[in-house]
Design a protein around this motif. Structure first.
Motif, PDB file in Angstrom:
ATOM      1  N   PRO A 124      74.453  14.357  16.091  1.00 44.82           N
ATOM      2  CA  PRO A 124      73.393  15.491  15.682  1.00 44.82           C
ATOM      3  C   PRO A 124      73.037  16.424  16.982  1.00 44.82           C
ATOM      4  O   PRO A 124      73.118  15.915  18.052  1.00 44.82           O
ATOM      5  CB  PRO A 124      72.273  14.646  15.335  1.00 44.82           C
ATOM      6  N   ASN A 125      72.688  17.457  16.583  1.00 42.06           N
ATOM      7  CA  ASN A 125      72.245  18.570  17.739  1.00 42.06           C
ATOM      8  C   ASN A 125      70.781  18.140  18.331  1.00 42.06           C
ATOM      9  O   ASN A 125      70.275  17.353  17.762  1.00 42.06           O
ATOM     10  CB  ASN A 125      72.456  19.961  17.485  1.00 42.06           C
ATOM     11  N   ILE A 126      70.584  18.845  19.490  1.00 44.73           N
ATOM     12  CA  ILE A 126      69.351  18.620  20.040  1.00 44.73           C
ATOM     13  C   ILE A 126      68.116  18.779  19.025  1.00 44.73           C
ATOM     14  O   ILE A 126      67.086  18.124  19.166  1.00 44.73           O
ATOM     15  CB  ILE A 126      69.165  19.444  21.340  1.00 44.73           C
ATOM     16  N   PHE A 127      68.049  19.934  18.270  1.00 43.93           N
ATOM     17  CA  PHE A 127      66.952  20.032  17.328  1.00 43.93           C
ATOM     18  C   PHE A 127      66.816  19.055  16.364  1.00 43.93           C
ATOM     19  O   PHE A 127      65.683  18.811  16.058  1.00 43.93           O
ATOM     20  CB  PHE A 127      67.197  21.513  16.909  1.00 43.93           C
ATOM     21  N   ARG A 172      67.714  15.918  16.867  1.00 43.58           N
ATOM     22  CA  ARG A 172      67.369  14.541  17.341  1.00 43.58           C
ATOM     23  C   ARG A 172      65.687  14.899  17.702  1.00 43.58           C
ATOM     24  O   ARG A 172      64.889  13.822  17.336  1.00 43.58           O
ATOM     25  CB  ARG A 172      67.888  14.463  18.551  1.00 43.58           C
ATOM     26  N   ILE A 173      65.180  16.151  18.143  1.00 44.49           N
ATOM     27  CA  ILE A 173      63.690  16.348  18.298  1.00 44.49           C
ATOM     28  C   ILE A 173      63.192  16.096  16.932  1.00 44.49           C
ATOM     29  O   ILE A 173      62.250  15.447  17.057  1.00 44.49           O
ATOM     30  CB  ILE A 173      63.559  17.515  18.864  1.00 44.49           C
ATOM     31  N   GLY A 174      63.467  16.882  15.813  1.00 42.95           N
ATOM     32  CA  GLY A 174      62.848  16.515  14.487  1.00 42.95           C
ATOM     33  C   GLY A 174      62.923  15.006  13.963  1.00 42.95           C
ATOM     34  O   GLY A 174      61.550  14.796  13.658  1.00 42.95           O
ATOM     35  N   LEU A 175      64.045  14.277  14.280  1.00 44.95           N
ATOM     36  CA  LEU A 175      63.810  12.856  13.988  1.00 44.95           C
ATOM     37  C   LEU A 175      62.733  12.364  14.955  1.00 44.95           C
ATOM     38  O   LEU A 175      62.084  11.152  14.265  1.00 44.95           O
ATOM     39  CB  LEU A 175      65.174  12.327  14.276  1.00 44.95           C
ATOM     40  N   PHE A 176      62.889  12.462  16.229  1.00 49.23           N
ATOM     41  CA  PHE A 176      61.742  11.867  16.965  1.00 49.23           C
ATOM     42  C   PHE A 176      60.363  12.170  16.535  1.00 49.23           C
ATOM     43  O   PHE A 176      59.551  11.135  16.617  1.00 49.23           O
ATOM     44  CB  PHE A 176      62.063  12.469  18.472  1.00 49.23           C
ATOM     45  N   ILE A 177      59.944  13.498  16.112  1.00 52.23           N
ATOM     46  CA  ILE A 177      58.775  13.801  15.768  1.00 52.23           C
ATOM     47  C   ILE A 177      58.225  13.028  14.333  1.00 52.23           C
ATOM     48  O   ILE A 177      57.295  12.645  14.225  1.00 52.23           O
ATOM     49  CB  ILE A 177      58.320  15.149  15.566  1.00 52.23           C
ATOM     50  N   ILE A 182      55.220  10.599  13.563  1.00 50.23           N
ATOM     51  CA  ILE A 182      54.295  10.545  12.440  1.00 50.23           C
ATOM     52  C   ILE A 182      54.274   9.125  11.820  1.00 50.23           C
ATOM     53  O   ILE A 182      53.238   8.777  11.388  1.00 50.23           O
ATOM     54  CB  ILE A 182      54.684  11.817  11.792  1.00 50.23           C
ATOM     55  N   ASP A 183      55.225   8.654  11.419  1.00 53.78           N
ATOM     56  CA  ASP A 183      55.419   7.329  10.610  1.00 53.78           C
ATOM     57  C   ASP A 183      54.909   6.275  11.631  1.00 53.78           C
ATOM     58  O   ASP A 183      54.304   5.471  10.502  1.00 53.78           O
ATOM     59  CB  ASP A 183      57.084   7.241  10.376  1.00 53.78           C
ATOM     60  N   GLU A 184      54.920   6.279  12.682  1.00 52.51           N
ATOM     61  CA  GLU A 184      54.197   5.064  13.342  1.00 52.51           C
ATOM     62  C   GLU A 184      52.463   5.410  13.528  1.00 52.51           C
ATOM     63  O   GLU A 184      51.932   4.478  13.484  1.00 52.51           O
ATOM     64  CB  GLU A 184      54.660   5.008  14.779  1.00 52.51           C
ATOM     65  N   LEU A 185      52.459   6.773  13.628  1.00 57.41           N
ATOM     66  CA  LEU A 185      50.983   6.808  13.568  1.00 57.41           C
ATOM     67  C   LEU A 185      50.051   6.681  12.154  1.00 57.41           C
ATOM     68  O   LEU A 185      49.039   6.233  12.144  1.00 57.41           O
ATOM     69  CB  LEU A 185      50.735   8.266  14.101  1.00 57.41           C
TER      70      LEU A 185
END
Length: 75
Positions: A13-16, A18-23, A27-30
């Protein structure tokens, strides 16, 4: 029998993405975080304060005792 390279190669997956998945994972952990009640917060704060005071007393006592020992040994 040669296989096509495209079927073996995983698509990265491209960088965007991966950043979206990270965010999304943040949010899921919070959402799992439980806020303590005011009573729990008070008692945990009190416990930490007492623990820090005990550690300060321990370090102060060791500093004083080892200082006196050093002065007694080396005069």
């Amino acid at each position: 029998m040669a296989k096509a390279k495209n079927s073996e190669k995983a698509i990265k997956p491209n960088i965007f993405m991966r950043i979206g998945l990270f965010i999304k994972q943040i949010i899921d952990e919070l959402r799992k975080v439980v806020t303590p009640t005011s009573k729990e917060l008070f008692f945990w704060s009190l416990a930490v304060f007492i623990f820090v005071l005990l550690l300060m007393a321990l370090v102060t006592g060791m500093d004083y005792g080892l200082g006196k020992l050093t002065l007694w040994i080396f005069g």
